[in-house]
Motif scaffolding. Structure first.
Motif, PDB file in Angstrom:
ATOM      1  N   LYS A  33      37.161  43.539  33.451  1.00  0.00           N
ATOM      2  CA  LYS A  33      38.055  42.372  33.443  1.00  0.00           C
ATOM      3  C   LYS A  33      39.340  42.699  34.206  1.00  0.00           C
ATOM      4  O   LYS A  33      39.837  41.887  35.001  1.00  0.00           O
ATOM      5  N   LEU A  34      39.877  43.890  33.998  1.00  0.00           N
ATOM      6  CA  LEU A  34      41.106  44.288  34.699  1.00  0.00           C
ATOM      7  C   LEU A  34      40.854  44.423  36.196  1.00  0.00           C
ATOM      8  O   LEU A  34      41.693  44.035  37.017  1.00  0.00           O
ATOM      9  N   ARG A  35      39.701  44.973  36.568  1.00  0.00           N
ATOM     10  CA  ARG A  35      39.356  45.077  37.990  1.00  0.00           C
ATOM     11  C   ARG A  35      39.267  43.694  38.626  1.00  0.00           C
ATOM     12  O   ARG A  35      39.748  43.460  39.745  1.00  0.00           O
ATOM     13  N   ALA A  36      38.630  42.758  37.918  1.00  0.00           N
ATOM     14  CA  ALA A  36      38.486  41.397  38.441  1.00  0.00           C
ATOM     15  C   ALA A  36      39.853  40.736  38.604  1.00  0.00           C
ATOM     16  O   ALA A  36      40.101  40.032  39.592  1.00  0.00           O
ATOM     17  N   ASP A  37      40.743  40.945  37.646  1.00  0.00           N
ATOM     18  CA  ASP A  37      42.088  40.365  37.725  1.00  0.00           C
ATOM     19  C   ASP A  37      42.855  40.917  38.921  1.00  0.00           C
ATOM     20  O   ASP A  37      43.580  40.184  39.603  1.00  0.00           O
TER      21      ASP A  37
END
Length: 239
Positions: A173-177
């Motif tokens: 999720k952090l990578r996608a953000d």
């Protein structure tokens, strides 16, 4: 802001920390998915390269994967030239591309035409957490079962994603953000435009037509080790 990049140093540091979490002493080549690489400007690439040089303690270069995968590699040149690997340069560009040498025993001269810009190219939608998770693991399943259909791989990974821990899901999720934020900064006018309903119905009909039993394969692939197949990955048992 970094003196060489449009991205703040703090953002680059966070991005590098996410990448560093997947490193170990036996990894000398770092894979970067194509969308992420294209989001980075020259300053950001230089920042990441300098950080990775401290990990491998030698000079590194960026190389585009010459196979069908949309990804890039970062690592020492000697690893790209090892075994059947070689580096080619498209005419008129400075881009390096990693490919495998033909195995017919002959010497070949490879001429790669320059990539011309597409003025009508559409800005790709930033991937969500699951898409990044699926890209990391897709090639592992494909390598163990070359004849498996991509739809079946998606079902396998969809089930695996639903069973993942909160920690793993948060990591993606952090990578996608980060990727989404980088896209917005590079393309402030970007707006996601979903497909027309007729296109969605056509894709859904094609998907429904695929009816393959994959439960046995889900269990068979449960113990696949998440090891990258890119050049530069060293098996400790071989040292």
């Amino acid at each position: 802001m970094s003196s060489d990049s449009q991205y703040p140093v703090e953002q680059l540091q966070v991005f590098w920390e996410r990448m560093k979490a997947d490193l170990n002493p036996f990894i000398y080549v770092l894979p970067i998915d194509g969308l992420t690489y294209r989001m980075l400007d020259d300053g950001a690439k230089e920042y990441i390269a300098n950080k990775f040089m401290k990990h491998v303690t030698e000079d590194v270069i960026f190389c585009r994967d010459g196979s069908e995968s949309d990804r890039y590699f970062l690592g020492p040149p000697r690893f790209f030239m090892a075994g059947s690997g070689m580096i080619v340069h498209p005419i008129g560009t400075d881009e390096a591309i990693w490919v495998k040498r033909p195995n017919d025993g002959l010497q070949h001269i490879m001429v790669v035409p320059p990539v011309l810009p597409n003025r009508c190219s559409k800005i790709p939608r930033p991937p969500n957490a699951y898409i990044l998770y699926r890209k990391d693991r897709h090639r592992l399943i494909k390598a163990s079962r070359p004849d498996i259909h991509n739809n079946d791989i998606s079902r396998i990974l969809g089930r695996a994603w639903n069973k993942e821990s909160a920690e793993i899901r948060l990591k993606y999720k952090l990578r996608a953000d980060e990727i989404k934020q980088a896209l917005i900064e590079k393309h402030p006018d970007y707006r996601y435009r979903p497909r027309r309903s007729v296109d969605v119905r056509r894709r859904a009909a094609a998907h429904a037509a695929q009816s393959t039993s994959i439960d046995a394969f889900v269990h068979a692939t449960a113990d696949i080790v998440d090891a990258d197949q890119a050049p530069g990955t060293v098996n400790p048992a071989q040292l």
